[in-house]
Design an enzyme around this catalytic site. Structure first.
Site, PDB file in Angstrom:
ATOM      1  CB  VAL A  46      -1.214  -0.106   1.283  1.00 50.63           C
ATOM      2  CG1 VAL A  46      -2.217   1.070   1.282  1.00 50.63           C
ATOM      3  CG2 VAL A  46      -2.373  -0.900   0.995  1.00 50.63           C
ATOM      4  CB  CYS A  47       4.282   2.124   1.447  1.00 47.83           C
ATOM      5  SG  CYS A  47       3.868   1.227   3.831  1.00 47.83           S
ATOM      6  N   PRO A  48       3.205   2.193  -1.097  1.00 41.75           N
ATOM      7  CG  PRO A  48       4.755   0.272  -2.961  1.00 41.75           C
ATOM      8  CD  PRO A  48       4.283   0.881  -1.460  1.00 41.75           C
TER       9      PRO A  48
END
Length: 187
Positions: A46-48
């Site tokens: 999810v972070c990128p």
């Protein structure tokens, strides 16, 4: 205890920014609006998507005088490696701050102690170093840069117009409210 209105605590961290390692402290933030955008870890899922969304909208944040700081408990070396290997992260022009000592994650109360990772926390900091907006999401829920932009503009408007407030869904240029006895029960 709420962090709203509190002054950020002193810190010193290293960020990967514009191809270099740079120091970031609480003094770095003074005099401008800032967003601290905590995320759990580099090389994840999810972070990128969130960080790329911020990268896509970074020029718009800069245009309203806001600096973005992506923060995770990874080192600045890991941030560089991720930047150099991921097409999504390679687009980032804002600083990626390393927090391997967990100081920032603890200061902003987003540390997941048992994992040594940060929650998805978003903090909008005013030019005086005071926290104006706090948002913390569950790990599987990504954030939206345009919604963050709307909230930052609202915080900037309220700071520049004492006595006015921004109602739900307020967008720049729309009507605000001036709380008063006359409005009680009429909204």
């Amino acid at each position: 205890m709420s962090l709203i209105g509190s002054e950020i605590k002193p810190f010193k961290a290293t960020a990967f920014h514009a191809g270099k390692f740079v120091d970031v402290t609480e003094a770095t933030l003074k005099g401008k609006w800032s967003v601290f955008f905590f995320y759990p870890a580099d090389f994840t899922f999810v972070c990128p998507t969130e960080l790329e969304d911020l990268a896509t909208n970074y020029a718009a944040f800069k245009a309203i005088g806001v600096e973005i700081y992506g923060v995770s408990t990874d080192t600045h070396f890991a941030h560089k490696a991720w930047h150099d290997t991921s097409p999504a992260i390679g687009k980032i022009e804002y600083p990626l701050v390393g927090d391997p000592t967990l100081t920032l994650s603890r200061n902003f109360d987003v540390l997941i102690e048992e994992a040594g990772l940060a929650d998805r926390g978003t903090f909008v900091i005013d030019p005086d170093g005071k926290i104006q907006i706090v948002e913390i999401n569950a790990g599987g829920v990504g954030r939206n840069a345009l919604e963050l932009m709307r909230k930052v503009k609202a915080a900037q408007y309220v700071a520049a117009h004492p006595g006015e407030v921004c109602p739900a869904k307020w967008e720049e240029g729309q009507k605000t409210l001036a709380p008063s006895l006359d409005l009680v029960g009429k909204i």
